[in-house]
Design a protein around this motif. Sequence first.
Motif, mmCIF file in Angstrom:
data_model
loop_
_atom_site.group_PDB
_atom_site.id
_atom_site.type_symbol
_atom_site.label_atom_id
_atom_site.label_comp_id
_atom_site.label_asym_id
_atom_site.label_seq_id
_atom_site.Cartn_x
_atom_site.Cartn_y
_atom_site.Cartn_z
ATOM 1 N N ARG A 1 0.559 -1.153 0.085
ATOM 2 C CA ARG A 1 -0.072 0.013 0.005
ATOM 3 C C ARG A 1 0.883 1.207 -0.052
ATOM 4 N N TYR A 2 1.960 1.239 0.794
ATOM 5 C CA TYR A 2 2.912 2.368 0.865
ATOM 6 C C TYR A 2 3.507 2.541 -0.599
ATOM 7 N N TYR A 3 3.912 1.739 -1.217
ATOM 8 C CA TYR A 3 4.527 1.893 -2.607
ATOM 9 C C TYR A 3 3.419 2.188 -3.618
ATOM 10 N N SER A 4 2.038 1.521 -3.501
ATOM 11 C CA SER A 4 1.160 2.127 -4.222
ATOM 12 C C SER A 4 0.902 3.497 -4.247
ATOM 13 N N ASP A 5 0.886 4.006 -3.101
ATOM 14 C CA ASP A 5 0.594 5.550 -3.020
ATOM 15 C C ASP A 5 1.723 6.357 -3.422
ATOM 16 N N PHE A 6 3.263 5.680 -3.046
ATOM 17 C CA PHE A 6 4.236 6.318 -3.382
ATOM 18 C C PHE A 6 4.405 6.610 -4.937
ATOM 19 N N LEU A 7 4.283 5.423 -5.499
ATOM 20 C CA LEU A 7 4.317 5.566 -6.929
ATOM 21 C C LEU A 7 3.229 6.281 -7.610
ATOM 22 N N SER A 8 1.987 6.228 -7.116
ATOM 23 C CA SER A 8 0.950 6.925 -7.617
ATOM 24 C C SER A 8 1.180 8.463 -7.412
ATOM 25 N N ALA A 9 1.937 9.051 -6.357
ATOM 26 C CA ALA A 9 2.214 10.362 -6.131
ATOM 27 C C ALA A 9 3.320 10.808 -7.263
ATOM 28 N N GLU A 10 4.302 9.748 -7.401
ATOM 29 C CA GLU A 10 5.319 10.102 -8.301
ATOM 30 C C GLU A 10 4.793 10.175 -9.762
ATOM 31 N N ALA A 11 3.781 9.499 -9.963
ATOM 32 C CA ALA A 11 3.088 9.757 -11.490
ATOM 33 C C ALA A 11 2.286 10.886 -11.522
ATOM 34 N N GLY A 12 2.035 11.539 -10.600
ATOM 35 C CA GLY A 12 1.196 12.757 -10.532
ATOM 36 C C GLY A 12 -0.408 12.529 -10.301
ATOM 37 N N GLY A 13 -0.497 11.396 -9.747
ATOM 38 C CA GLY A 13 -1.976 10.601 -9.490
ATOM 39 C C GLY A 13 -2.036 9.314 -9.893
ATOM 40 N N THR A 14 -3.157 8.697 -9.412
ATOM 41 C CA THR A 14 -3.106 7.346 -9.774
ATOM 42 C C THR A 14 -3.369 7.272 -11.337
ATOM 43 N N TYR B 1 -15.388 12.463 6.450
ATOM 44 C CA TYR B 1 -14.722 11.324 5.677
ATOM 45 C C TYR B 1 -14.403 10.256 6.571
ATOM 46 N N VAL B 2 -14.756 8.844 5.937
ATOM 47 C CA VAL B 2 -14.112 7.795 6.723
ATOM 48 C C VAL B 2 -13.329 7.029 5.751
ATOM 49 N N GLY B 3 -11.964 6.700 6.349
ATOM 50 C CA GLY B 3 -10.994 6.194 5.449
ATOM 51 C C GLY B 3 -9.787 5.669 6.050
ATOM 52 N N ASP B 4 -9.000 4.549 5.609
ATOM 53 C CA ASP B 4 -8.144 4.177 6.347
ATOM 54 C C ASP B 4 -6.536 4.502 6.151
ATOM 55 N N SER B 5 -6.475 5.216 5.081
ATOM 56 C CA SER B 5 -5.035 5.549 4.436
ATOM 57 C C SER B 5 -4.755 6.883 5.214
ATOM 58 N N TRP B 6 -3.655 7.059 5.918
ATOM 59 C CA TRP B 6 -3.321 8.107 6.746
ATOM 60 C C TRP B 6 -3.071 9.271 5.613
ATOM 61 N N ARG B 7 -2.378 8.962 4.613
ATOM 62 C CA ARG B 7 -1.842 10.128 3.646
ATOM 63 C C ARG B 7 -3.228 10.380 2.937
ATOM 64 N N ASN B 8 -3.569 9.412 2.333
ATOM 65 C CA ASN B 8 -4.665 9.902 1.232
ATOM 66 C C ASN B 8 -6.036 10.186 1.816
ATOM 67 N N ASP B 9 -6.347 9.566 2.994
ATOM 68 C CA ASP B 9 -7.682 9.988 3.571
ATOM 69 C C ASP B 9 -7.842 10.637 4.869
#
Length: 241
Positions: free
Chosen positions: A49-62, A188-196
């Motif tokens: 999940r960390y790398y999913s968020d990291f790579l998404s941010a690196e690409a400028g969004g999912t 808002y209810v979410g699990d991700s610290w960074r995204n949510d």
Amino acid sequence: MNIFENKMAVFFDLDDTLYDHLQPFRQAVQAVLGTGADFPYEAAYHRMRYYSDFLSAEAGGTPTHGPELEKMRTQRFVRALDEFGVELSLAQAFAMQAAYLQQQFSIELFEGARELIQELKSRGTIVGLITNGPPDHQWGKIRALRIDEMIPPKLIFISGAVGLTKPDRRLFDHVANSIGLTPVDCYYVGDSWRNDVVGAADAGWHVLWFNHRQVEPESAFRPHKPAASYTELAKLLLVEK
């Protein structure tokens, strides 16, 4: 009695908030690597999940399609499992991603999720969904969970369709504007610290951090309220008469 007055809204994240996202990850790893019960699935899942968020941010969004999406999807597995002494070949990474996607449509809502959504709606609360990802893929999970039977399409916001990706506060601004409410009216209810947590709070929303995996916060910021189960979420969102 509802803690909200008229025209209040509660939006939920999808992955690992409405259903157990670890389940398809575990099944995909087992299918490709043949791992047993002693493999640290949850720890590896957190790194994926960390790398999913990291790579998404690196690409400028999912990314929503094409080579960028495929690269993000496979590299998150390669990088995460490398930390646990597993060197994936490109073929294995593709196979793991394929198994992971397939298993994501054999999912069930967390215990208490359906009841909470229905109760909120019965009390006059606007209930919706905000999720990152390609529209077709996210809609597949939404239908598998039968969320579309409770939440209308106009209240389902998918980053790939909107063109904005969490944690960008503009996505939350867009949602609030679309339903004619101010941020102070929105939860808002979410699990991700960074995204949510950080994303919604940056937009001025109230945040309930669904920390059912009992992880530590990733920064000094503190959410509006933490909860580890839907029983706890219900206590925060509902009060008895």
